[in-house]
Design a protein around this motif. Structure first.
Motif, short mmCIF file in Angstrom:
data_model
loop_
_atom_site.label_atom_id
_atom_site.label_comp_id
_atom_site.label_asym_id
_atom_site.label_seq_id
_atom_site.Cartn_x
_atom_site.Cartn_y
_atom_site.Cartn_z
N ASP A 166 -4.52 0.92 6.91
CA ASP A 166 -4.36 1.68 8.17
C ASP A 166 -5.54 1.45 9.10
OD1 ASP A 166 -2.00 2.64 7.16
OD2 ASP A 166 -2.85 4.55 6.48
N ALA B 192 0.82 -1.21 0.00
CA ALA B 192 0.00 0.00 0.00
C ALA B 192 0.85 1.26 0.00
CB ALA B 192 -0.94 0.00 1.20
N ASP B 193 2.02 1.21 0.66
CA ASP B 193 2.89 2.38 0.70
C ASP B 193 3.68 2.57 -0.59
OD1 ASP B 193 2.09 2.94 3.27
OD2 ASP B 193 3.72 1.79 4.21
N ARG C 238 -4.49 2.21 0.95
CA ARG C 238 -3.67 2.52 2.11
C ARG C 238 -4.54 2.85 3.32
NH1 ARG C 238 0.00 4.71 -0.59
NH2 ARG C 238 -0.97 6.74 -0.79
#
Length: 300
Positions: free
Chosen positions: A201, A185-186, A197
């Protein structure tokens, strides 16, 4: 006759606005219950962009759209598409109302122009044309929103396939599922990866399994591939090898789905391109055949 019709519509609309002002619509019970017990904010829907719905059509129709309870009048599919594109339902309904009224007023105005020029049209023709144009312009904003939502769904599906590939690569390198999805995702950028992302989270902050917010994202955006991938993660559990193989297979399936959509779009574009050629050919044949047909009819 047209002036009387316009006056009747105006008086009826004014009476209806007065009645709705004296008796405002009741709030929805689901909204009241949601306000009493708010749930954690879902990260799926993008925030409406400032000024996106503030065109002249939305500004003109907003006073009337506010009184009409847009969540009740707009279909569920349109509301879902508005959520995807980040538009306000009230602004969308206001644009539809303004477009419909403009379409309703155009044929009478053209009829008035023709009357000034000395051309008299039957009353049924502008009335029917006004209804047809009003209906077409009223449905126009829905078609635009549906097109934008479809484009965003495809972009999200494409980004999700890349997200799965990155997750599989990270897991093949020895990372766990949580660390692999966080790294994947990063890595990416753009609106689609921002949504993914946010899902990762949310799962990390709330300590809930990853498949639950992932399934919520897929259901909100109506992307079945994301929901199916969430089910794969749920069924595979904590076994890394099974998850890796399943996610790799799902990424391949999503890419094949995207290729099929691209082929369908190319075929549709080819058919649309052939339409002007057919019209030009028909016009050319008509131009060639008209002198002969005219001579034959004149000779008879």
């Amino acid at each position: 006759m047209i002036l009387a019709l316009a006056c009747g519509v105006g008086v009826g609309g004014g009476l209806w606005l007065a009645w709705t002002g004296l008796r405002p619509p009741r709030p929805d019970l689901a909204d009241l219950l949601a306000a009493l017990s708010p749930s954690p904010a879902a990260p799926a829907a993008p925030a409406p962009r400032p000024g996106m719905e503030e065109g002249w059509a939305a500004r003109l129709g907003r006073p009337l759209a506010v009184r009409l309870a847009p969540p009740r009048l707009l279909p569920a599919t349109i509301r879902r598409d508005l959520t995807i594109v980040g538009r306000d339902p009230t602004g969308h309904l206001a644009e539809k109302i303004t477009s419909g009224l403009v379409g309703l007023a155009l044929p009478p105005l053209l009829t008035l122009v023709f009357a000034v020029a000395g051309i008299r049209l039957p009353f049924a023709l502008p009335a029917a044309l006004a209804l047809a144009v009003a209906a077409a312009l009223f449905l126009g904003p829905d078609l635009a929103v549906r097109t934008d939502a479809t484009r965003k769904r495809r972009a999200l599906r494409h980004a999700f396939a890349a997200f799965l590939d990155l997750t599989v690569i990270a897991m093949a390198g020895g990372a766990g599922l949580e660390q692999a999805v966080a790294d994947a995702a990063d890595t990416g950028g753009g609106e689609a990866f921002t949504l993914l992302r946010a899902v990762v989270d949310r799962a990390a902050l709330t300590r809930e399994p990853l498949w639950q917010p992932l399934a919520d994202l897929g259901e909100r955006y109506d992307v079945a591939d994301i929901v199916q991938a969430a089910a794969v993660v749920q069924l595979a559990g904590g076994e890394g090898a099974r998850v890796r193989v399943s996610l790799a297979a799902k990424a391949d399936a999503i890419r094949l789905h995207g290729l099929a959509d691209a082929d369908a779009d190319a075929a549709a574009a080819t058919e649309r391109m052939s339409l002007p050629v057919v019209v030009l050919t028909a016009g050319f044949l008509l131009m060639i055949a008209y002198p002969a047909v005219s001579r034959v009819l004149t000779g008879l």
